[in-house]
Design an enzyme around this catalytic site. Structure first.
Site, PDB file in Angstrom:
ATOM      1  N   ALA A  10      67.171  62.762  34.301  1.00 37.38           N
ATOM      2  CA  ALA A  10      68.578  62.326  34.297  1.00 37.38           C
ATOM      3  C   ALA A  10      69.072  62.039  32.888  1.00 37.38           C
ATOM      4  O   ALA A  10      69.930  61.185  32.683  1.00 37.38           O
ATOM      5  CB  ALA A  10      68.738  61.089  35.178  1.00 37.38           C
ATOM      6  N   GLY A  12      70.543  64.295  30.799  1.00 42.59           N
ATOM      7  CA  GLY A  12      71.509  65.267  30.299  1.00 42.59           C
ATOM      8  C   GLY A  12      72.878  64.679  30.008  1.00 42.59           C
ATOM      9  O   GLY A  12      73.336  63.747  30.672  1.00 42.59           O
ATOM     10  N   ARG A  16      80.252  69.866  28.428  1.00 47.92           N
ATOM     11  CA  ARG A  16      81.445  70.543  28.947  1.00 47.92           C
ATOM     12  C   ARG A  16      82.182  69.717  30.007  1.00 47.92           C
ATOM     13  O   ARG A  16      83.304  70.052  30.379  1.00 47.92           O
ATOM     14  CB  ARG A  16      81.061  71.917  29.503  1.00 47.92           C
ATOM     15  CG  ARG A  16      80.855  72.952  28.399  1.00 47.92           C
ATOM     16  CD  ARG A  16      80.473  74.296  28.984  1.00 47.92           C
ATOM     17  NE  ARG A  16      79.060  74.354  29.318  1.00 47.92           N
ATOM     18  CZ  ARG A  16      78.466  75.391  29.892  1.00 47.92           C
ATOM     19  NH1 ARG A  16      79.177  76.452  30.219  1.00 47.92           N
ATOM     20  NH2 ARG A  16      77.179  75.378  30.156  1.00 47.92           N
ATOM     21  N   LYS A  23      75.527  63.183  32.770  1.00 51.60           N
ATOM     22  CA  LYS A  23      75.913  64.161  33.789  1.00 51.60           C
ATOM     23  C   LYS A  23      75.465  63.780  35.202  1.00 51.60           C
ATOM     24  O   LYS A  23      76.243  63.923  36.156  1.00 51.60           O
ATOM     25  CB  LYS A  23      75.338  65.520  33.383  1.00 51.60           C
ATOM     26  CG  LYS A  23      75.721  66.674  34.276  1.00 51.60           C
ATOM     27  CD  LYS A  23      75.104  67.955  33.721  1.00 51.60           C
ATOM     28  CE  LYS A  23      75.229  69.125  34.654  1.00 51.60           C
ATOM     29  NZ  LYS A  23      74.523  70.319  34.147  1.00 51.60           N
ATOM     30  N   GLN A  73      63.954  59.090  27.013  1.00 51.61           N
ATOM     31  CA  GLN A  73      63.666  60.286  26.235  1.00 51.61           C
ATOM     32  C   GLN A  73      64.573  60.250  24.999  1.00 51.61           C
ATOM     33  O   GLN A  73      65.740  60.594  25.062  1.00 51.61           O
ATOM     34  CB  GLN A  73      63.935  61.551  27.053  1.00 51.61           C
ATOM     35  CG  GLN A  73      63.564  62.840  26.343  1.00 51.61           C
ATOM     36  CD  GLN A  73      64.004  64.072  27.114  1.00 51.61           C
ATOM     37  OE1 GLN A  73      64.781  63.969  28.068  1.00 51.61           O
ATOM     38  NE2 GLN A  73      63.527  65.239  26.706  1.00 51.61           N
ATOM     39  N   THR A  79      62.851  70.205  29.328  1.00 51.56           N
ATOM     40  CA  THR A  79      62.402  69.590  30.566  1.00 51.56           C
ATOM     41  C   THR A  79      60.945  69.129  30.503  1.00 51.56           C
ATOM     42  O   THR A  79      60.586  68.087  31.043  1.00 51.56           O
ATOM     43  CB  THR A  79      62.575  70.564  31.730  1.00 51.56           C
ATOM     44  OG1 THR A  79      61.966  71.817  31.384  1.00 51.56           O
ATOM     45  CG2 THR A  79      64.048  70.794  32.024  1.00 51.56           C
ATOM     46  N   TYR A 368     104.365  40.586  54.774  1.00 51.71           N
ATOM     47  CA  TYR A 368     103.064  40.301  54.159  1.00 51.71           C
ATOM     48  C   TYR A 368     102.392  39.174  54.918  1.00 51.71           C
ATOM     49  O   TYR A 368     102.956  38.076  55.058  1.00 51.71           O
ATOM     50  CB  TYR A 368     103.219  39.901  52.693  1.00 51.71           C
ATOM     51  CG  TYR A 368     101.930  39.386  52.092  1.00 51.71           C
ATOM     52  CD1 TYR A 368     100.855  40.253  51.865  1.00 51.71           C
ATOM     53  CD2 TYR A 368     101.762  38.037  51.783  1.00 51.71           C
ATOM     54  CE1 TYR A 368      99.655  39.788  51.340  1.00 51.71           C
ATOM     55  CE2 TYR A 368     100.565  37.564  51.255  1.00 51.71           C
ATOM     56  CZ  TYR A 368      99.520  38.443  51.041  1.00 51.71           C
ATOM     57  OH  TYR A 368      98.330  37.976  50.523  1.00 51.71           O
ATOM     58  N   ASN A 379     105.204  37.965  67.636  1.00 51.15           N
ATOM     59  CA  ASN A 379     106.146  38.929  67.068  1.00 51.15           C
ATOM     60  C   ASN A 379     106.580  38.460  65.685  1.00 51.15           C
ATOM     61  O   ASN A 379     107.047  37.340  65.508  1.00 51.15           O
ATOM     62  CB  ASN A 379     107.373  39.083  67.960  1.00 51.15           C
ATOM     63  CG  ASN A 379     108.295  40.177  67.442  1.00 51.15           C
ATOM     64  OD1 ASN A 379     108.099  41.353  67.717  1.00 51.15           O
ATOM     65  ND2 ASN A 379     109.305  39.787  66.670  1.00 51.15           N
ATOM     66  N   TYR A 389      99.406  31.382  48.227  1.00 54.54           N
ATOM     67  CA  TYR A 389      98.857  31.088  46.898  1.00 54.54           C
ATOM     68  C   TYR A 389      99.847  30.217  46.136  1.00 54.54           C
ATOM     69  O   TYR A 389     101.027  30.559  46.008  1.00 54.54           O
ATOM     70  CB  TYR A 389      98.604  32.403  46.167  1.00 54.54           C
ATOM     71  CG  TYR A 389      97.950  32.281  44.814  1.00 54.54           C
ATOM     72  CD1 TYR A 389      96.798  31.513  44.639  1.00 54.54           C
ATOM     73  CD2 TYR A 389      98.468  32.955  43.711  1.00 54.54           C
ATOM     74  CE1 TYR A 389      96.184  31.425  43.395  1.00 54.54           C
ATOM     75  CE2 TYR A 389      97.861  32.872  42.463  1.00 54.54           C
ATOM     76  CZ  TYR A 389      96.723  32.102  42.317  1.00 54.54           C
ATOM     77  OH  TYR A 389      96.121  32.013  41.082  1.00 54.54           O
TER      78      TYR A 389
END
Length: 463
Positions: A10, A12, A16, A23, A73, A79, A368, A379, A389
Site C-alpha cells: 500500500a 503507491g 495521475r 492510492k 518502505q 514490489t 424543525y 399535528n 439550543y
C-alpha cells in the site's frame, strides 16, 4: 489459517490521481480500496496482516488506527523491495504461508484466497500465482504453464512475449501465496537487473523454479480480481463495476430498479424484496431497507434502518430509524438519532434531529423538530420550531399524544405540551402546557393610520 499471514502492498502514490492520499486509500463505493482488500483477507480467515506503507505513510497509519501491523518502505524500489521491508513479519510466520496482495486491487475475494491456498498446499508449491482468464489480456503478464501439467514455467511480460505468448488469456493478478521460508530465500536472491533499477516480485517465481521448487497457478473464478486503476478514469471504472455488482445482486434478491441512473448502493446495504429503488438514490453504510418500499428519487440514506412499506422522496437520512408505512418528503433531512415511528407523515422542507416522532404523527411542512419526544397522532402546523439550543446548552421538548401545534409556534425548550393540548398559531411557548389546554400568546393588534402612505412618500423623495 493460524500460521498464515498476508502482506498488503500500500505504498503507491498514484501520481495521475492528483491527490495527496496514497492510492490504496482512494474509495470504491465509499470505502478505501485497502479496506476492500483487508476485508477479503479477514473473510477468508487470514487475520494476521502487515501493510507496507510508503507515500504519505501518516495517512495509512491514521486509517489503520493500530488495528494492523505496518512497515515503512522508505524508498519505493519495486514490489520485491516492498515485500523485503516485511521480512521480519515473514520470519514470525515460519512454517506457514504468506499471501501477497496489492492494496489497490479491491476486488480480490475471500473465496479466491481460500481456494488458492488449498491448491498451494495440496500441490506442494513454493509459490502459487493467483491468475485470471480475460478476453483482453493486453498489458498483463502471461502465465506460461508446463505442457505436462506440472505447474507453471514462468511469467512473461507483455513487452517480452512472443506473438504466440500474447495469445495466452491467463494473466498474473499480482497476488501470490508463498511458503514463508522459500519467500525469504527468493527475496535474498532478487537483483535489480532492469532499466528501472527495481526489485520485481515476479522474478521470485523464476528464482524458485531455478532452485528446483514447484510453482503453480490458481485461476480465480472472479474475473475482476485483477482490476486496478492508474488514473481517475480507472477509478470511475472500478466504482462502476462495484456499483453494477451490487445492483445485480439486489435484483436477484427481488429488488426493483426502473432506471439505475445515479443509483449507488454500498456493498453492506440490505434491501428487502419488492422494494423499488428510483433514480438518484444513494444508500451507504449499514443501511437496511425493508420490503415493499419506494426509495427515491434523489434520496441519500446512510446507516439508517427503514421498515416495510415506507416511501421516501428526496430525503437525506443519517444514523436514524424509520419504521413501517411512513411517508417522507420531498426535501426532508433526518439527522442522527432520529426515530420515525409507524404511519408518520413528514412533508416538504422539514428537518428532524435527535427526536422520536410517535405513531401517525404529521409534520407537514416547513418545520424543525430537534431534541424532542413527540407522541402519537400529533399535528404540526407549518413553520413550527423547537428552540432547543440557548447558545450554550441543548434541551428537550416533550409533546404528548394527540396534541395540535399551531402554525408558527415556537417551543422554547425545555418545555412540555400535554396530551391533547393545543398551541395557537403564532404562539411562543415558554411554560409547560397542561393536558387539553390551549396555549395562546399574542400581542395586541394595533393600527397606525397613514403609516404606509407616509413611508412611500419618504422613499419617493429620497430617490
Amino acid at each position: 489459517m493460524s500460521n498464515n499471514c498476508a502482506i498488503i502492498l500500500a505504498g503507491g502514490q498514484g501520481k495521475r490521481m492528483k491527490t495527496e492520499l496514497p492510492k490504496p486509500l482512494l474509495k470504491v463505493l465509499g470505502e478505501p480500496m485497502l479496506q476492500w482488500v483487508v476485508r477479503a483477507c479477514e473473510d477468508s480467515g487470514v487475520e494476521d496482516m502487515c501493510i507496507v506503507k510508503g507515500y504519505n505513510a501518516e495517512a495509512i497509519d491514521k486509517w489503520a488506527d493500530g488495528r494492523y501491523k505496518t512497515v515503512f518502505q522508505q524508498e519505493r524500489k519495486g514490489t520485491g523491495h516492498a515485500v523485503m521491508t516485511a521480512s521480519e513479519f515473514i520470519r514470525e510466520h515460519s512454517g506457514g504461508n504468506v499471501l501477497i496482495l496489492n492494496g489497490d486491487a479491491p476486488f480480490i475475494d475471500a473465496e479466491t484466497i481460500k481456494k488458492s491456498l488449498e491448491a498451494h498446499i495440496s500441490e506442494g508449491n513454493a509459490v502459487t500465482v493467483i491468475t485470471s482468464e480475460i478476453d483482453e489480456p493486453k498489458g498483463y503478464g502471461r502465465i506460461l504453464r508446463d505442457p505436462d501439467g506440472n505447474g507453471i514455467t514462468g511469467i512473461v511480460e507483455e513487452k517480452d512475449a512472443t506473438f504466440e505468448q500474447k495469445k495466452i488469456k491467463e494473466i498474473n493478478s499480482g497476488a501470490y501465496w508463498f511458503n514463508a521460508e522459500r519467500l525469504l530465500y527468493a527475496l535474498g536472491e532478487l537483483k535489480p537487473n532492469n532499466s528501472q533499477g527495481e526489485y520485481y516480485l515476479t522474478d521470485s517465481v523464476f528464482i524458485l523454479l531455478s532452485a528446483g521448487d514447484r510453482a503453480g497457478a490458481f485461476v480465480s473464478e472472479n474475473p475482476d480480481a485483477v482490476l486496478g486503476a492508474n488514473d481517475r478514469k480507472g477509478m470511475l471504472m472500478l466504482n462502476d463495476v462495484a456499483r453494477k455488482r451490487v445492483i445485480e445482486r439486489l435484483m436477484d434478491e427481488g429488488v426493483e430498479f426502473l432506471c439505475t441512473d445515479g443509483v449507488t448502493i454500498g456493498r453492506d446495504v440490505k434491501v428487502g424484496a419488492n422494494t423499488c429503488i428510483l433514480q438518484g438514490t444513494i444508500l451507504t453504510g449499514k443501511t437496511v431497507i425493508g420490503e415493499n418500499c419506494v426509495i427515491g428519487p434523489n434520496c441519500l440514506i446512510d446507516n439508517t434502518v427503514v421498515g416495510n412499506g415506507t416511501h421516501l422522496n428526496t430525503v437525506q437520512a443519517y444514523d436514524s430509524q424509520i419504521d413501517n408505512n411512513v411517508k417522507i418528503g420531498p426535501f426532508v433531512q433526518l439527522r442522527p438519532g432520529s426515530r420515525i415511528r409507524d404511519g408518520v407523515k413528514i412533508g416538504d422542507f422539514v428537518e428532524i434531529k435527535n427526536s422520536d416522532i410517535g405513531e401517525n404523527t404529521a409534520v407537514s411542512h416547513l418545520t424543525y423538530v430537534g431534541d424532542s419526544d413527540v407522541g402519537k397522532h400529533v399535528n404540526f402546523g407549518c413553520g413550527t420550531v423547537t428552540s432547543n439550543y440557548d447558545g450554550a446548552n441543548k434541551y428537550r421538548t416533550t409533546i404528548g399524544d394527540e396534541a395540535f401545534i399551531g402554525c408558527n409556534t415556537n417551543l422554547i425548550a425545555p418545555v412540555t405540551v400535554g396530551n391533547g393540548a393545543y398551541t395557537a398559531a403564532g404562539t411562543t411557548v415558554t411554560k409547560n402546557v397542561p393536558d387539553d389546554a390551549l396555549a395562546i400568546e399574542r400581542g395586541e393588534l394595533r393600527f397606525i393610520e397613514g403609516y404606509a402612505a407616509r413611508k412611500l412618500k419618504a422613499r419617493k423623495l429620497k430617490k
